[in-house]
Design a protein around this motif. Structure first.
Motif, short mmCIF file in Angstrom:
data_model
loop_
_atom_site.label_atom_id
_atom_site.label_comp_id
_atom_site.label_asym_id
_atom_site.label_seq_id
_atom_site.Cartn_x
_atom_site.Cartn_y
_atom_site.Cartn_z
N LEU A 97 -3.08 -3.39 5.45
CA LEU A 97 -1.67 -2.99 5.46
C LEU A 97 -1.49 -2.02 4.30
O LEU A 97 -1.54 -2.41 3.13
N VAL A 98 -1.32 -0.76 4.62
CA VAL A 98 -1.39 0.32 3.64
C VAL A 98 -0.02 0.97 3.46
O VAL A 98 0.61 1.37 4.45
N PRO A 99 0.47 1.09 2.21
CA PRO A 99 1.74 1.79 1.99
C PRO A 99 1.65 3.22 2.52
O PRO A 99 0.63 3.89 2.36
N ARG A 100 2.68 3.67 3.17
CA ARG A 100 2.67 5.03 3.70
C ARG A 100 2.53 6.02 2.55
O ARG A 100 3.06 5.80 1.46
N PRO A 142 4.29 -0.83 -4.56
CA PRO A 142 5.27 -1.51 -5.42
C PRO A 142 4.78 -1.74 -6.84
O PRO A 142 5.54 -1.62 -7.79
N SER A 143 3.50 -2.07 -7.03
CA SER A 143 3.03 -2.39 -8.38
C SER A 143 3.00 -1.16 -9.29
O SER A 143 2.86 -1.28 -10.49
N ALA A 191 11.90 -1.56 -4.63
CA ALA A 191 12.30 -1.09 -3.32
C ALA A 191 12.51 0.42 -3.34
O ALA A 191 12.48 1.07 -4.38
N THR A 192 12.68 1.00 -2.16
CA THR A 192 13.00 2.42 -2.03
C THR A 192 14.43 2.64 -2.50
O THR A 192 15.20 1.67 -2.66
N PRO A 235 8.82 -0.72 0.61
CA PRO A 235 7.96 0.33 1.18
C PRO A 235 7.36 -0.12 2.51
O PRO A 235 6.96 -1.28 2.66
N ALA A 236 7.29 0.79 3.45
CA ALA A 236 6.71 0.48 4.76
C ALA A 236 5.19 0.35 4.63
O ALA A 236 4.55 1.11 3.90
N LEU A 237 4.62 -0.63 5.32
CA LEU A 237 3.18 -0.85 5.34
C LEU A 237 2.64 -0.49 6.71
O LEU A 237 3.12 -1.01 7.73
#
Length: 332
Positions: free
Chosen positions: A12-15, A21-22, A30-31, A37-39
């Protein structure tokens, strides 16, 4: 045929446009509009990526694992078939697919958090003897950590090595999954006598060498550990060094380094797995998928093999996720 054994999972990779987040301020994970963030789900797992990369390079390849019957598992099998990988050695189970949440740092390197309790891949069982056409076996990553499957993969390594199959290992350390580092290091040493090729990152070599080496750090500590390991089994050890390229050390005392390929890095997911595949593919091109043949390779041979692996890894780093190159992309 080359058999790659080990886990298949979903990353599951952040776009790309959304930092992990880290790497944000804790008060602003959050955005801007308050969404997390979308994964993006992507096919993955170190051995899985290695098998796909081998298939794309044109090497006859089979994958040996245990894959879920869920939708993710179906997608993983489809990805193998699409890359020309044989799946006749894949076991199936109704348990869910392992998930790995990627954490992409600003320089493109990736860390992972795993959701692996009760998942299908860790229930792998030792298969019957591999087909007579199998010339090489590649293992590594989580599959040699998570029980009860780890013991089955370990038994597969020992059995096939002792019947003359060329064996390769990339430990690909995921420290967060290793409850007892010293016990794992001791277990790693029991694998060395049955290995022909050991490949790992510089960081993994320091971790495996133990606390003393990690405190001292540096390339000297890495090569000292590698030379000790060579004395107990492998014909060669390939160490990846990020942008600094990669180095091979051989049992005969040889050492050769090639520089990395310059590329704009999107992320490093699957880069090390691509190196695994490229090494095996190019060794085969040199008719060197045997212990004796690897020990006989000269500097020019290794230079060609490492440069090919560096080019392949650079392509993977130039695009998001584990997307190794096809053979046509590496034509000089």
């Amino acid at each position: 045929m080359i058999v790659v054994a080990g886990e298949a999972l979903i990353d599951l990779v952040p776009r790309p446009q959304e930092p992990s987040p880290s790497h944000r301020d804790e008060r602003d994970a959050a955005t801007p509009d308050g969404r997390l963030p979308a994964l993006q789900p992507q096919l993955g797992g170190g051995p899985y990526n290695t098998a796909v990369a081998l298939g794309r390079l044109g090497s006859p390849t089979a994958f040996c694992s245990r894959v879920s019957t869920d939708a993710f598992g179906a997608a993983l099998l489809h990805g193998l078939h699409r890359s020309g990988v044989d799946t006749s050695l894949v076991q199936r189970g109704s348990e869910p697919t392992t998930l790995a949440v990627a954490d992409i740092s600003p320089d493109g390197s990736a860390g992972y958090g795993f959701y692996a309790d009760g998942t299908a891949d860790r229930l792998f069982t030792l298969p019957p003897a591999l087909p007579a056409a199998v010339r090489a076996l590649s293992l590594g990553t989580c599959s040699l950590v998570l029980e009860p499957g780890a013991s089955a993969y370990e038994a597969l390594l020992h059995r096939e090595a002792r019947r003359g199959v060329f064996t390769a290992l990339d430990p690909n350390i995921r420290a967060g999954l290793i409850a007892d580092p010293d016990a794992y290091r001791a277990r790693f040493r029991t694998w060395l006598p049955d290995l022909a090729l050991l490949k790992m990152s510089e960081e993994d070599a320091l971790w495996l060498a133990g606390a003393g080496a990690a405190v001292g750090g540096g390339w000297d500590a890495v090569t000292a550990a590698a030379k000790e390991w060579l004395g107990t089994g492998p014909a060669a050890i390939v160490l990846t060094r990020g942008g600094a390229g990669m180095t091979v050390l051989t049992r005969g005392g040889g050492e050769l380094t090639v520089p990395g390929e310059r590329v704009e890095v999107v992320d490093t997911i699957g880069a090390g797995d691509t190196v695994n595949a490229a090494l095996l593919h190019r060794l085969d091109a040199h008719d060197a998928l045997s212990y004796a043949a690897v020990t006989a390779l000269g500097d020019d041979d290794w230079r060609d093999i490492l440069r090919f692996a560096a080019r392949a890894a650079a392509v993977t780093c130039s695009r998001a996720g584990a997307e190794p190159p096809f053979a046509r992309e590496l034509v000089a």
